[in-house]
Design a protein around this motif. Structure first.
Motif: not given
Length: 464
Positions: A70-71, A89, A94, A96, A173
């Motif tokens: 999920d991340l 991506r 996501e 980060i 972001e």
């Protein structure tokens, strides 16, 4: 940010990665801790993550692990174009930076400091100024604790003072500092970023989400910084970093500058003294400029001028930044292991009148060693070249002064001592990264200090 039950991959198991994994586990996420290195080459904190509930994926990356998450949270040392990150991506995951994760979960105000050189000194000084003013301050980011290790227990009154690198900023972001400090800009990390423009654009993300209610404290004498700041919306507060006896900058807008042997701040049409130059205990005029930027930011964040001056008088710098190690037989030894690029090394060399024996080298990461020829011709006595960049250094500087190739840092210290005379200074100013010989710049700095102390004990024994 809701993390309970989310599947999260943390890639890169250095300090920031371990902190992010522990943070995510504490928030109820299902964590995979990933690193290309095997467990034997990683710190023990990584294997302990498994005991806390993380799954370890070490030794190699599996793209399926990344695309199924999920991340994905990325440590600063991991290239942003890593194929597995590109795949994630592309799958809509996501991705980060650890900095971004920490920012989304903290409560309070953020001040962020970036630039090619001077970040650690400015960050530590700003933290000290706010602490002297009695504020709840948490200092970290690219120095000290990772941001995710600072979040717990923060309140609306907490101020986060964060050193942020291009590696951290390129994965942001929503990151939004109330005060953004951009100290300077020169070529660096070109072994990681495709071009200088890419490096500069990553740095400029510090301004990306600022509004007219925020402040951008920017180097008035650096055209590159000014150009990038103009693209943001924060209110500019230019600072003039070079101490001089010149009058205040023209105009009535906000500015920080030196005049009459004092650091001063002009704001709302009034000028106040931040600190006298006599209060500065650091070598090198460039470090006084770092204190000026920190003091301007501290005032914007509510610290009183008395607290600012008190902190400056007590501030002795940070480890591995023009750190005085010892004086042996009239020869001074200084550790500036954080001078990891050519421009930082130039500033370091300029901080001393000479004669200097400079320990330089490591893994080349861009820049031109020829740029050091002028300052070494004036200040230098010899260069002790170490690491992979020895040949480049000798080619660029061998016609200016003696360049002595040394197979180790220990030998460089010994040769420098043999060549030095009372009144000389031995300076570690590598102008390179440390990764060919050491884990990081801090390990290199500690090794240098250990060799100097070994020499000190040897000389004491010889004298006794």
């Amino acid at each position: 940010m809701e993390l309970e039950g989310k599947s999260a991959v943390v890639v890169g198991m250095a300090r920031s990665g371990v902190a992010a994994a522990e943070f995510l586990l504490g928030r109820g996420a299902r964590v995979v801790a990933a690193d290309r290195k095997p467990a034997a080459e990683l710190p023990p904190e990584v294997t302990r993550l498994q005991e806390k509930g993380a799954r370890l994926a070490l030794g190699a990356h599996d793209a399926a692990t990344f695309t199924a998450a999920d991340l994905v949270v990325v440590s600063p040392g991991v290239p942003w174009d890593l194929p597995e990150l590109v795949a994630a991506r592309g799958a809509g995951v996501e991705v980060i930076a650890e900095l971004e994760l920490g920012f989304r979960c903290l409560t309070g105000t953020v001040a962020a400091i970036t630039g090619t050189k001077g970040k650690s000194t400015t960050t530590a000084a700003l933290g000290a100024m706010l602490k002297a003013a009695g504020q709840d301050v948490r200092v970290g980011g690219n120095i000290g604790q990772a941001v995710t290790g600072l979040v717990e227990g923060s309140t609306e009154k907490t101020v986060f003072v964060l050193e942020v690198s291009s590696f951290q900023l390129e994965g942001t972001e929503a990151f939004h500092p109330r005060v953004a400090v951009f100290l300077n800009l020169s070529p660096d990390h070109l072994d990681r970023h495709p071009s200088f423009d890419d490096y500069a654009r990553a740095k400029a993300r510090i301004f990306r989400n600022q509004t007219e209610d925020d402040w951008a404290v920017v180097n008035a004498d650096d055209p590159g910084v000014i150009a990038l700041a103009r693209e943001g919306r924060g209110r500019p507060l230019p600072f003039h970093p070079l101490p001089s006896a010149s009058p205040a900058p023209e105009g009535r807008g906000p500015a920080a500058f030196f005049a009459g042997n004092e650091a001063r701040l002009r704001r709302d049409g009034a000028v106040e003294v931040l600190f006298p130059l006599s209060a500065v205990r650091l070598p090198g005029t460039h470090l006084a400029g770092d204190l000026l930027a920190a003091a301007a930011a501290a005032r914007l964040l509510g610290a009183g001028p008395e607290a600012v001056e008190r902190a400056v008088r007590a501030f002795t710098g940070v480890e591995h930044v023009l750190e005085r190690v010892a004086e042996i037989g009239g020869v001074a030894f200084f550790n500036d292991s954080k001078a990891t690029n050519v421009e930082a090394a130039r500033k370091s060399i300029e901080a001393f009148p000479g004669p200097l024996l400079v320990v330089m080298g490591g893994r080349y990461k861009g820049g031109d060693f020829h740029d050091l020829a002028g300052v070494l011709a004036t200040h230098g006595k010899a260069v002790l070249a170490i690491g992979e960049a020895q040949g480049r250094i000798a080619e660029a500087l061998g016609s200016v002064l003696p360049v002595i190739a040394c197979p180790s840092l220990a030998e460089a210290v010994d040769v420098a001592w043999a060549e030095a005379e009372p009144g000389d200074t031995v300076l570690l100013a590598p102008a390179c990264s440390s990764f060919d010989m050491f884990e990081d710049y801090a390990a290199r700095g500690r090794a240098f200090k250990a060799e100097v102390h070994r020499l000190e004990l040897k000389e004491l024994g010889a004298g006794g």
